[in-house]
Design an enzyme around this catalytic site. Sequence first.
Site, short mmCIF file in Angstrom:
data_model
loop_
_atom_site.label_atom_id
_atom_site.label_comp_id
_atom_site.label_asym_id
_atom_site.label_seq_id
_atom_site.Cartn_x
_atom_site.Cartn_y
_atom_site.Cartn_z
N TRP A 66 29.21 40.23 18.49
CA TRP A 66 27.84 40.02 18.01
C TRP A 66 27.13 41.35 17.78
CZ3 TRP A 66 23.04 41.32 20.05
CH2 TRP A 66 21.93 40.70 19.47
N HIS A 67 27.48 42.35 18.58
CA HIS A 67 26.78 43.63 18.49
C HIS A 67 27.21 44.45 17.28
CE1 HIS A 67 25.49 42.78 22.61
NE2 HIS A 67 24.57 43.68 22.42
N GLY A 68 28.34 44.16 16.69
CA GLY A 68 28.72 44.93 15.52
C GLY A 68 30.15 44.70 15.10
N PHE A 79 21.77 45.51 14.58
CA PHE A 79 22.47 44.30 15.00
C PHE A 79 21.78 43.05 14.53
CE2 PHE A 79 23.22 47.29 18.74
CZ PHE A 79 24.31 47.87 18.12
#
Length: 459
Positions: free
Chosen positions: A308-310, A459
């Site tokens: 989810w963060h990248g 993000f």
Amino acid sequence: MFFLPVAFAAERLVKPIRAKNIVLTVLSLLFYAYGEPVFALFLVFSALLHHLAGVYAKKKERYPAALLACLIVFDVATLIVFKYLGFFTELLNALPGLSLPVPQIRLPIGISFFTFQLMSYAIDGYRDTRQLSSSFGDTLLYVSFFPQLIAGPVVKYHDVAVAIRHRRTDPRNTARGMRRFVFGLSKKLLLANTMAIVADAVYALPAGDLSTPAVWLGALAYAMQIYYDFSGYSDMAIGLARMFGFHLRENFDHPYAAVGITDFWRKWHISVTDWFREYVYIPLGGNRKGRLRAELNAFVVFLLTGLWHGANLTFVVWGLYNWFFRTLETVGALPVRKSRRLRPLWWIYTFVVTLFGFVIFRAESLSQAWLFFLRAFGIGGVGHDPAAALGWLTPSFVCCLILCFLFMLPWTRLNRKLDAMPKSGVLRAASYLLAAALFLLCIVVCVTGTYDPFIYFNF
């Protein structure tokens, strides 16, 4: 700089709650369109799609499972196309004989946050159609509300539904919101940005110049930078929302005072941690189907949290790195908090594990992260000039680092204490004078400094 006072004045000039909502929605969309004009239309389209599905469900008095599945597929596809398509293509190109063109798609700012809100809106509506909105204006304001649109906290519709329709504003809450906003702004400009100078310098060093002192200093600086950067934004969002009559949930609870990685994830980025627990971990079975299944479910959650963060393997490994230590704690291999006498030792363990976790998070590649791990313990060389790291220990950096450590302690839960103070309290008045002084200092920093965006804008 001018948007906030204009938005505040415009919202205050109108009295009916529906008119206030229209003003806030229009301003929020203009705020987003300033940097993302095309994607502002996509945001409206996504909100409309989820709202129409909710209206249909309310008429039928039930949310068809097929309709929910279609919305979830749409939301996940949105994230894949905009955020992960290039990443997945590069992974496929690592296979022998494949050379697919890597698509270059611009990432809409804040897409992970507003997509998660839309997904929670649909899932909560499926569970109980009474949690759905009958007004598209209300749904659109919920999704686009500018204080938390770009970097959270992630908000559920039922948490703000009453405020959208019946909120009240008064001078005291407005003042509290302003104070909270200034404290968050100060975290970002005075602490996080100072830490960023050293962190960026260390991570830009060539491999031959990377020394053991530099690695530890850079890791410490980045750990402080990301916490005060992101918690500062959350404070600003909570403060701004309060000025407009909304009460958003806390997003951080002094995570660097945590004892154990399990405890850390109860305190770090709380809104997203809770989102994954409620909409992924529990539906997968949670801990109701045995220890092995629970750990498998946790593996999926931490894998998705990292992703989810990248779109980078570093984020995936960072997520699984946290899962590994969390699993050691839950199975009893690391008996965290079993003894009060050992509590300081477990705190050191937690902080060091978190510190090196953020080395993986910040690194440009897994090879750079691995090099940092080796050099941290003097493996593979000591660097060109180990003493050069002392040059970064300027008086301003050292003072800010001391403040960072002071404000990460749990006794600094000042916001709740300040809100509970009587109107005529001396400490309360002093807090507003401090906020005013900090605000002036932040203005000076803004005027004389360069633009340094929030980390979680990516993000």
